[in-house]
Motif scaffolding. Structure first.
Motif, short mmCIF file in Angstrom:
data_model
loop_
_atom_site.label_atom_id
_atom_site.label_comp_id
_atom_site.label_asym_id
_atom_site.label_seq_id
_atom_site.Cartn_x
_atom_site.Cartn_y
_atom_site.Cartn_z
N GLU C 32 -21.73 12.71 20.34
CA GLU C 32 -22.16 12.29 21.68
C GLU C 32 -23.24 11.23 21.56
OE1 GLU C 32 -20.27 15.92 22.93
OE2 GLU C 32 -19.71 13.95 22.15
N GLY C 33 -24.11 11.41 20.55
CA GLY C 33 -25.16 10.42 20.35
C GLY C 33 -24.59 9.04 20.06
N VAL C 34 -23.53 9.00 19.26
CA VAL C 34 -22.89 7.72 18.96
C VAL C 34 -22.44 7.04 20.24
CG1 VAL C 34 -20.86 6.66 17.91
CG2 VAL C 34 -22.16 8.36 16.65
N THR C 35 -21.79 7.85 21.11
CA THR C 35 -21.31 7.29 22.37
C THR C 35 -22.46 6.71 23.17
OG1 THR C 35 -19.62 9.01 22.40
CG2 THR C 35 -19.96 7.77 24.42
N PHE C 36 -23.55 7.48 23.30
CA PHE C 36 -24.63 7.01 24.15
C PHE C 36 -25.30 5.77 23.60
CE2 PHE C 36 -24.75 9.62 27.64
CZ PHE C 36 -24.55 10.94 27.30
N VAL C 37 -25.59 5.82 22.30
CA VAL C 37 -26.24 4.67 21.71
C VAL C 37 -25.36 3.43 21.84
CG1 VAL C 37 -27.01 3.68 19.54
CG2 VAL C 37 -27.67 6.00 20.14
N GLY C 38 -24.09 3.63 21.51
CA GLY C 38 -23.17 2.50 21.60
C GLY C 38 -23.05 1.97 23.01
N ALA C 39 -22.92 2.90 23.99
CA ALA C 39 -22.76 2.45 25.37
C ALA C 39 -24.01 1.73 25.84
CB ALA C 39 -22.47 3.66 26.26
N GLY C 40 -25.16 2.25 25.43
CA GLY C 40 -26.40 1.59 25.83
C GLY C 40 -26.48 0.18 25.26
N LEU C 41 -26.12 0.07 24.00
CA LEU C 41 -26.14 -1.24 23.35
C LEU C 41 -25.20 -2.21 24.06
CD1 LEU C 41 -27.80 -1.80 20.88
CD2 LEU C 41 -25.76 -1.56 19.49
N LEU C 42 -24.01 -1.69 24.39
CA LEU C 42 -23.02 -2.53 25.07
C LEU C 42 -23.57 -3.04 26.39
CD1 LEU C 42 -20.05 -3.44 24.80
CD2 LEU C 42 -19.44 -1.51 26.22
N PHE C 43 -24.17 -2.11 27.14
CA PHE C 43 -24.70 -2.50 28.45
C PHE C 43 -25.79 -3.55 28.29
CE2 PHE C 43 -25.17 -2.36 32.79
CZ PHE C 43 -26.38 -1.86 33.26
N ALA C 44 -26.64 -3.36 27.26
CA ALA C 44 -27.70 -4.32 27.03
C ALA C 44 -27.14 -5.71 26.75
CB ALA C 44 -28.57 -3.85 25.87
N ILE C 45 -26.12 -5.79 25.91
CA ILE C 45 -25.55 -7.10 25.59
C ILE C 45 -24.91 -7.71 26.83
CG2 ILE C 45 -23.96 -8.35 24.12
CD1 ILE C 45 -24.28 -6.25 22.04
N VAL C 46 -24.23 -6.87 27.60
CA VAL C 46 -23.59 -7.40 28.81
C VAL C 46 -24.64 -7.93 29.77
CG1 VAL C 46 -22.21 -6.79 30.82
CG2 VAL C 46 -21.54 -5.97 28.59
N ILE C 47 -25.78 -7.24 29.86
CA ILE C 47 -26.85 -7.73 30.74
C ILE C 47 -27.33 -9.08 30.25
CG2 ILE C 47 -29.22 -7.34 31.46
CD1 ILE C 47 -28.68 -4.45 31.65
N MET C 48 -27.51 -9.20 28.93
CA MET C 48 -27.97 -10.49 28.40
C MET C 48 -26.98 -11.60 28.74
SD MET C 48 -29.86 -9.99 24.78
CE MET C 48 -28.60 -9.13 23.86
N LEU C 49 -25.69 -11.29 28.57
CA LEU C 49 -24.68 -12.29 28.90
C LEU C 49 -24.73 -12.64 30.37
CD1 LEU C 49 -21.62 -11.07 26.82
CD2 LEU C 49 -22.72 -13.29 26.64
N SER C 50 -24.91 -11.63 31.21
CA SER C 50 -24.92 -11.88 32.65
C SER C 50 -26.11 -12.73 33.04
CB SER C 50 -24.95 -10.57 33.42
OG SER C 50 -23.97 -9.70 32.96
N LEU C 51 -27.23 -12.54 32.36
CA LEU C 51 -28.37 -13.37 32.68
C LEU C 51 -28.07 -14.83 32.38
CD1 LEU C 51 -31.29 -11.14 31.39
CD2 LEU C 51 -30.74 -11.72 33.74
N GLN C 52 -27.36 -15.04 31.28
CA GLN C 52 -26.97 -16.41 30.97
C GLN C 52 -26.03 -16.97 32.04
OE1 GLN C 52 -25.50 -17.29 27.18
NE2 GLN C 52 -27.35 -16.64 26.13
#
Lengths: 173, 511, 502
Positions: C32-52
């Motif tokens: 479950e930890g893998v899922t959460f960490v991964g999902a969080g990372l994914l969301f962070a990258i998507v936010i960075m892309l969206s800011l661009q």
């Protein structure tokens, strides 16, 4: 009308024989008879080709008399020379058939005969494989009539299916 | 990589690659009949197919780098109209590659299945017949002489009848199947040779290029038309073109698994190649498609094959029979592409030919693995195998998805190309039918996949195990090829496109 | 990280997460930890892309040619960024919820479950970021195939049947209608499938008849958008565990469908061509029909998930209708609905799941008075319902407003009426549930006791509350969101103002 038939007599013969051969193959139930039909069909093809090769007034295609080649040296170099001579004659291009135009006698075309030698060999091979299969079928089924073979297969399949149903219901029970 | 092979090869290999490709397996075949042990025969057959595969690569390289795009070899140095020539252009270089690579993969995986299905004393003969068949198929592909094609066609066919009948060890229905195949195949070859007879009567030559150059003057000659018809029926029967396909389901269902795998990926393809060669290079497209409107005949046959045989596949209970009917349907796709008469259509058909060899090869290899450990091939027997034989079944699933045409697989790419070619001609109704038969493929393959992965095994106590590694390695090579060429389809698509261009290049045929 | 590396990361990360889940399968907490960490990372990258993207950039990634003219290429523009944000953000919430639900219900095959989730998110990300119709189609199918094991998860006869209908309908529509539409577009556009601002086919001289046929093929071929009559995969997919339904109905599958319809409308047809296509009216009627009939059917359903499924079918048609309005207000309304409906419906589904885990109840008639025991869940349900109905200050109000605005702009008389009727029906089938639960009329029977001693697991209560809060936040965030979306909405002035056409 009669002329039309007689001029193409060989083709009529080919058609009739081929159709008889095909009919035997499709219509008979006995496997040997089907091989016979097939053999008839294949032999008629040989007949077709050979009649194609016949040139009106032509004789067997072996050079003889004044047409025979001059040198009669033993094999080996002569073969090579003959090959080279033929090469030059053929590739000399220019007007048709070089040496052929100088020939005195008329010969039939040898090529269809050669082709049919090959076809006969193929036919023999097919026939032997077919007959071997018939022997094996007889051993396995006890009959060489294809309708009986189909009947036996159907019965076996039905029996197998019934057995499977029983096994499945037993496994489930 | 091919260049490295080319530079490393000795000069005689490069010069005589064309005949050696056929002769090496042909000479090995009688030797194999004398070998005492099946295992040695197997190893020799691997060597034979490898050598042919290397020659095929050399020929491909030669064709791609040659200025005219053609490799000509005169047998015995007899000049062309007199002698037999072996002529390799982009079209048959591609087919040679397919046949030899499938032959190699098939021989590698063959040992466990042959050991299980063929009696001990028959195994060397089995491999001998396989070598003859392999040589024959290569010969059909490589030759440029029409009669020579017949000879090799019969060589490959007769050995095929023998190979199919050897399945009698497992199921005696292989014998009547082989017999029927013999009858129909011989009739087909005989029709072909009657056609050649008519062409010879009209043109006086047997060399395909020479015939092609002489035919335009003979436009409207009835011998030529009759010859055309006979040749196409004969080759169509060998290629399992609907409705001449009746021999195929029985032959594929009852023959030994190795034979089914090899044949499904090569035999009909080679006959289809011969058909394409005659349609496009010998009888040029303007004769074949415009004057005789042959496209109007081929297209309904291709569509009927697709739709009718996909329907028949849906109702089968035996997995091998389903795949056999599916093969006929896939040949229908290829014929549909060919019938368009355009370069785009032909290249779509050839591209599908390449991909289908990969798909069906993988599917039948996986079935061979199942037969090895479990013996039954009905859909019921396949139930629950996803758990007990995961590697085999995952490869099967990949190939099945490719057959359906799921994106990221090779089958999707070829369906796309076919759809594009059809839309280009404005044949949207044909696209609808292609799509419909794909949907049927979803049903018949989906049923098998559902049984494999989601249903419990029929008899849990019966032992079930994974196929041996020697079978899994070629299987996964093919399955991964499906995915790789589904994503990066450039190499096979280029092959198919240059092959299509070569097929159209009739004038460049003669030296 | 450069933009193309970020896009590549967004695509590779779900694969890594899937591998990680497979590797840690036997240690549930680590998994479950893998899922959460991964999902969080994914969301962070998507936010960075969206800011661009918000700053006017258009990150792109070109992977290669699958075949001449068919490329795997990705380009992020505001609409796609919105979908990616919704999908990746709600994945985190959904994972939280899944943990509680799957453990609370003691479901089997949890590893396979989470792996398929990761692949489904990969499909959604691929769809969101695709630069051409070919890439979108490929990832669309990846989404179908990866969600099939999720639908058939339970493995019993009903689940298999539901899974089969799901797969056959979606594959059938995409192979049978969507794929020919893609092929036809390719031929019409001169061997090109790129998404172009203003429409790929805008300059291709397509006749109205051809455009109508193509539009209808797209509308019914994109089966994930659940227009009637290709909608029935949705109710049948309710056999899946509730986290899957929440995912299907909010995050990935249905939103991918309507997102695809929006992309096709805006970037393949373009507002001008769409305006000139007579088939547009027909698709609009089908959307309105679906809205009304879907809501009516929802009224008749006692099973809560079935009712929510038909509600989703109706709500999705808002987006299709917005796309068919072919003006910037319509597009904006549809896009806002993607986010608003996601948040609202996810809340509702998660509440339904929490109720099921706690009491085993699936029918609404069994839920009267349950609110006394599970107040938080039903308050979240109430907020979600109000958002779906479209009452300010909740997110669902803005899409309705924009759609009505778009309808008036175009002179369309019936869409506002249909929207109002739909809202009334929403009230009728949604509001009774929380009200009867929280304030049962006197004399109702006591609801069944809890199946689980502690009631619903904490994550399953927390997650819907988070999304309910999101409904509220989205209402107030509509300004920035609209500005963010403006360049994609086909409004010429806005596109120019945003710093040039993408």
């Amino acid at each position: 009308m009669l002329e039309f038939l007689l001029e193409r007599a060989n083709y009529w013969a080919v058609i009739v024989l081929m159709m008889i051969g095909l009919y035997i193959t499709f219509a008979s139930q006995n496997l040997i008879k089907r091989m016979v039909g097939l053999g008839l069909f294949q032999t008629t093809i040989c007949f077709f080709y050979v009649t194609l090769g016949k040139v009106a007034g032509g004789t067997a295609p072996i050079l003889f008399g004044p047409d025979a080649p001059e040198h009669h040296a033993p094999a080996g170099e002569a073969a090579g020379d003959a090959h080279a001579a033929l090469d030059t004659v053929l590739t000399a291009g220019g007007e048709a058939h070089g040496r052929y135009a100088e020939l005195v006698h008329t010969y039939s075309n040898p090529l269809p005969h050669v082709l049919m030698l090959t076809a006969i060999v193929v036919g023999v091979a097919t026939l032997s494989v077919g007959l071997a299969l018939v022997v094996r079928i007889r051993e396995a089924y006890g009959t060489i009539e294809s309708d009986e073979i189909r009947g036996i297969d159907l019965e076996t399949a039905l029996a197998q299916h019934a057995e499977e149903e029983k096994a499945a219901s037993e496994a489930a029970a | 990589m091919i260049e490295a092979l080319y530079t490393a090869a000795p000069a005689w290999a490069i010069q005589h690659a064309a005949p050696l490709l056929v002769m090496v397996p042909l000479f090995l075949a009688p030797m194999l009949a004398l070998v005492p042990s099946g295992r040695i025969a197997w190893l020799i057959s691997i060597i034979g197919t490898t050598i042919s595969f290397l020659f095929a690569l050399i020929l491909l390289y030669l064709v791609q780098t040659s200025p005219v795009g053609v490799v000509d070899y005169e047998i015995g140095r007899w000049p062309v109209p007199i002698g037999i020539e072996y002529r390799v252009d982009a079209l048959n270089a591609m087919i040679l590659l397919v046949v030899t690579s499938i032959g190699l993969l098939a021989s590698v995986f063959s040992w466990p299945t042959v050991a299980a299905e063929i009696r001990k004393e028959k195994r060397p003969f089995f491999y001998s017949a396989f070598m003859v068949c392999f040589a024959g198929l290569n010969g059909v592909t490589i030759t440029g002489d029409a009669f020579n094609l017949f000879v090799f066609l019969e060589i490959s066919s007769i050995s095929t009848y023998v190979l199919v009948s050897l399945g009698a060890g497992r199921d005696r229905r292989a014998l009547p199947a082989a017999f029927n195949y013999l009858i129909m195949g011989t009739i087909g070859a005989s029709f072909y040779i009657i056609g050649i007879g008519f062409l010879y009567a009209a043109t006086g030559t047997l060399n395909m290029g020479d015939i092609a150059s002489k035919l335009p003057e003979l436009a409207g000659n009835r011998s030529v038309l009759a010859g055309f018809a006979f040749i196409l029926v004969g080759l169509g029967l060998k290629a399992a073109m609907w409705p001449l396909h009746q021999w195929l389901p029985d032959a594929y269902s009852y023959s030994p698994s190795f034979v089914t795998m090899f044949l499904s990926a090569t035999a009909t393809k080679v006959a289809l190649y011969a058909l394409i060669r005659f349609l496009f290079t010998v009888f040029q497209p303007q004769f074949a498609f415009e004057q005789t409107a042959f496209g109007m005949l081929l297209m309904p046959l291709g569509i009927a094959a697709m739709v009718v045989c996909s329907f028949q596949a849906v109702f089968q209970t035996d997995v091998r029979r389903t795949l056999a009917y599916s093969s006929v349907a896939q040949v229908g796709y290829m014929i549909l592409g060919v019938s368009l008469g355009t370069t785009a259509g032909l290249s779509a058909g050839l591209f599908h030919l390449l991909n289908h060899a990969m798909m069906k090869g993988a599917l039948f290899m996986a079935v061979a693995g199942v037969v090895l450990s479990y013996q039954g091939t009905t859909i019921r027997d396949f139930a629950g195998l996803g758990r007990s034989a995961p590697w085999t079944m995952t490869a099967f699933a990949i190939a099945a998805l490719s057959l359906i045409g799921v994106p990221l697989t090779a089958g999707f790419q070829s369906k796309l190309q076919l759809g594009f070619a059809l839309f280009d001609q404005g044949l949207w109704w044909a696209v609808a039918l292609v799509v419909f038969s794909s949907f049927l493929a979803v049903i018949y393959m989906g049923r098998i996949l559902e049984a494999v992965f989601f249903k419990p095994p029929l008899n849990p106590r019966k032992a079930r195990k994974e196929a041996p590694v020697i079978l899994l390695v070629p299987l996964w090579i093919l399955a991964l090829a499906n995915i790789y060429f589904g994503i990066a389809a450039k190499f096979p698509l280029d092959l198919a496109r240059s092959a299509a261009a070569a097929a159209f290049g009739g004038e460049a045929f003669l030296k | 990280m450069t933009p193309d590396m970020m896009i590549a990361a967004v695509l590779i990360l779900p694969l890594l997460i899937a591998a990680g889940i497979a590797a840690t399968g036997w240690l549930p907490n680590l998994r479950e930890g893998v899922t959460f960490v991964g999902a969080g990372l994914l969301f962070a990258i998507v936010i960075m892309l969206s800011l661009q993207v918000a700053a006017g950039g258009r990150p792109e990634l070109y992977i290669g040619e699958a075949a001449p003219g068919l490329e795997f290429a990705f380009k992020l523009e505001p609409l796609g960024a919105l979908f990616a944000l919704v999908a990746s953000g709600l994945w985190i919430v959904n994972s939280l919820y899944s943990v509680g639900y799957m453990r609370g219900n003691r479901e089997r095959n949890q590893t396979r479950f989470y792996i398929c989730f990761a692949f489904a998110i990969l499909g959604a990300m691929g769809v969101a970021m695709s630069a051409n119709l070919f890439t979108l189609f490929v990832f669309y199918e990846v989404l179908t195939l990866s969600t099939y094991p999720l639908v058939a998860h339970k493995g019993d006869a009903a689940a298999q049947r539901g899974g089969r209908i799901y797969l056959l309908t979606l594959l059938g529509t995409s192979i049978g209608l969507f794929l020919p539409a893609v092929m036809w577009t390719w031929v019409l556009a001169g061997h090109n499938l790129d998404f172009v601002q203003g429409g790929l086919l805008a300059h291709a001289h397509v006749s109205p008849a051809v455009a109508s046929a193509l539009l209808i093929l797209f509308a019914f071929g994109i089966g994930k958008a659940a227009l009637m009559p290709v909608h029935f995969w949705l109710p049948n997919a309710m056999v899946a565990p509730t986290p899957v339904s929440a995912l299907l109905h909010a995050v990935a599958v249905v939103k991918a469908g309507v997102f695809t319809i929006m992309k096709v409308s805006i970037f393949i047809f373009g507002p001008d061509l769409l305006d000139a296509t007579p088939g547009r009216e027909f698709v609009m009627w089908v959307a309105c029909f679906t809205m009304i009939v879907g809501s009516l059917i929802a009224l008749t359903k006692d099973n809560l998930k079935a009712r929510l499924a038909y509600s989703t079918i109706a709500q999705l048609s808002y987006i299709v209708a917005g796309a068919m309005l072919a003006n910037s207000s319509g597009f904006l309304g549809g896009s806002l609905q993607i986010a608003a409906h996601a948040a609202g419906k996810m809340t509702l589904f998660m509440c339904a799941g929490a109720i099921y885990v706690a009491t085993g109840a699936t029918n609404i008639s069994d839920m009267k008075g349950l609110g006394r025991k599970m107040p938080l869940v039903f308050i979240a349900f109430l907020i979600g319902s109000l958002s779906i109905i479209g009452i300010p200050p909740l997110a669902g109000a803005w899409p309705k407003y924009e759609l009505m605005q778009g309808a008036i702009d175009r002179g369309n008389a019936y869409l506002p009426i249909v929207l109002i009727v739909s809202s009334l029906l929403n009230i009728a089938y949604l509001l009774p549930i929380p009200f009867l639960a929280l304030m049962p009329p006197p004399g109702t029977k006591e609801p069944k006791p809890f199946k689980r001693p502690d009631g619903a697991p904490m994550p399953t209560v927390l997650a819907p509350l988070i999304t309910a809060l999101l409904c509220l936040i989205l209402f107030f965030a509509v300004g920035p969101v609209s500005d963010f979306l403006a360049p994609s909405m086909g409004d010429r002035a806005a596109a120019v103002a945003a710093g040039g056409l993408p």
